[in-house]
Design an enzyme around this catalytic site. Structure first.
Site, PDB file in Angstrom:
ATOM      1  CB  VAL A  89      -0.924   0.020   1.238  1.00 36.40           C
ATOM      2  CG1 VAL A  89      -1.730   1.307   1.275  1.00 36.40           C
ATOM      3  CG2 VAL A  89      -1.855  -1.180   1.227  1.00 36.40           C
ATOM      4  CE  LYS A  98       0.481   7.824  -9.624  1.00 36.78           C
ATOM      5  NZ  LYS A  98       0.329   6.346  -9.708  1.00 36.78           N
ATOM      6  NE  ARG A 150      -4.045   2.106 -18.738  1.00 39.63           N
ATOM      7  CZ  ARG A 150      -3.714   3.244 -18.149  1.00 39.63           C
ATOM      8  NH1 ARG A 150      -2.572   3.336 -17.475  1.00 39.63           N
ATOM      9  NH2 ARG A 150      -4.510   4.299 -18.229  1.00 39.63           N
ATOM     10  CD  GLU A 184      -1.246  -1.160 -10.663  1.00 41.93           C
ATOM     11  OE1 GLU A 184      -1.145  -0.554 -11.743  1.00 41.93           O
ATOM     12  OE2 GLU A 184      -0.411  -1.061  -9.746  1.00 41.93           O
TER      13      GLU A 184
END
Length: 303
Positions: A89, A98, A150, A184
């Site tokens: 995490v 970010k 993706r 993710e």
């Protein structure tokens, strides 16, 4: 001043303590003069911590599912498609950097909507086909929702990077009710992971522009890694085919001995089970195996 940035060549100054404080109180509007309101900072941090907590819970939910699939696959197929599992995490510092780099207001709502990779899992598989097998097994579960996919395996990045990226939403059941959380998942082979790890270290040590001949060399190494994956999977399939033929021949031999399947000394049927004969069994398993055979009036085959 420390430099941060996930993309190669990005040199974005990390926000200082004063800037971070203003971001917490006013999103990314860093031009607001004066010190931030402590109550606003505390409230914003409380919401951010709650966001991180739910991401951690979502991560654990997915890891549990992966562990169950891994164990069940090993039991049913005597094969484990996963070589290694890692998870993380993002830290608060990483999230701040970010958000600053992407211009995202530093609120739980904005971060939760825009940063879907706060919780991440990496599955390192044996072969390329295993990455798609694990993908399909995860997405076949009714409580998981695919948000984004993706496929950098079928369409690698220009630098040669290969991996299958999924953003999956999983329900987390909290005291106040269920909350759907994005996680993710990266799926790649051992060869892909080896190349990606070294490529990251090479660029991490040198933030400057890498000369063209070195980027070409990295791309060539990625192509060689992909070729290795193809070769190893082909060998794996051929070996499985050989084992299947041997098993079929052994099964045919056992069928021919069907008339001799009764033990003359006990009068019970003898079970021909080549898999059971080949596998080493623990003491408890042997006792259970013997008890099951006796309940069917069978005797254990001679090793």
């Amino acid at each position: 001043m420390k430099l941060v940035g996930s993309r190669r060549g990005d040199h974005v100054p990390a926000p200082g303590r004063e800037q971070q404080g203003r971001m917490m109180a006013e999103g990314n509007e860093l031009t607001v003069p004066g010190r931030p309101d402590p109550n606003q900072v505390y409230d914003r941090l409380t919401r951010i911590r709650h966001l991180l907590m739910t991401r951690e819970f979502g991560l654990q939910e997915i890891l549990t599912k992966i562990d169950i699939l891994r164990s069940e696959f090993q039991y049913s197929h005597d094969y484990n498609p996963i070589e290694h599992v890692s998870s993380r995490v993002k830290s608060l510092d990483s999230i701040i950097s970010k958000a600053h780099r992407k211009g995202i207001p530093f609120t739980a709502e904005d971060i939760g909507s825009n940063l879907l990779d706060i919780a991440g899992i990496r599955l390192t598989c044996s072969f390329v086909s295993d990455t798609y097998t694990m993908r399909d097994l995860l997405l076949s579960q009714s409580d998981l929702t695919l948000i984004r996919e993706r496929d950098y395996i079928k369409e690698p990045k220009p630098n040669g990077y290969q991996s299958l990226h999924l953003i999956i939403e999983v329900p987390v059941f909290l005291a106040e009710g269920p909350e759907r959380v994005p996680v993710e998942i990266q799926l790649r082979t051992v060869a892909m992971d080896f190349w990606a790890s070294l490529e990251h270290k090479i660029h991490y040590k040198d933030d400057s522009d890498v000369p063209r001949h070195l980027t070409d060399a990295l791309k060539l190494a990625a192509d060689m890694s992909s070729s290795l994956d193809v070769s190893m999977e082909r060998i794996h399939k051929e070996i499985l085919e050989l084992h299947a033929k041997e098993e079929a021949a052994r099964s045919g031999s056992n069928d021919e001995q069907a008339d001799d399947s009764t033990s003359p000394s006990t009068g019970t049927r003898r079970l021909h089970h080549p898999v059971a004969q080949r596998q080493a069994m623990s003491d408890d398993s042997q006792e259970l195996f013997q008890a099951v055979l006796e309940s069917f009036g069978m005797s254990r085959p001679q090793e």
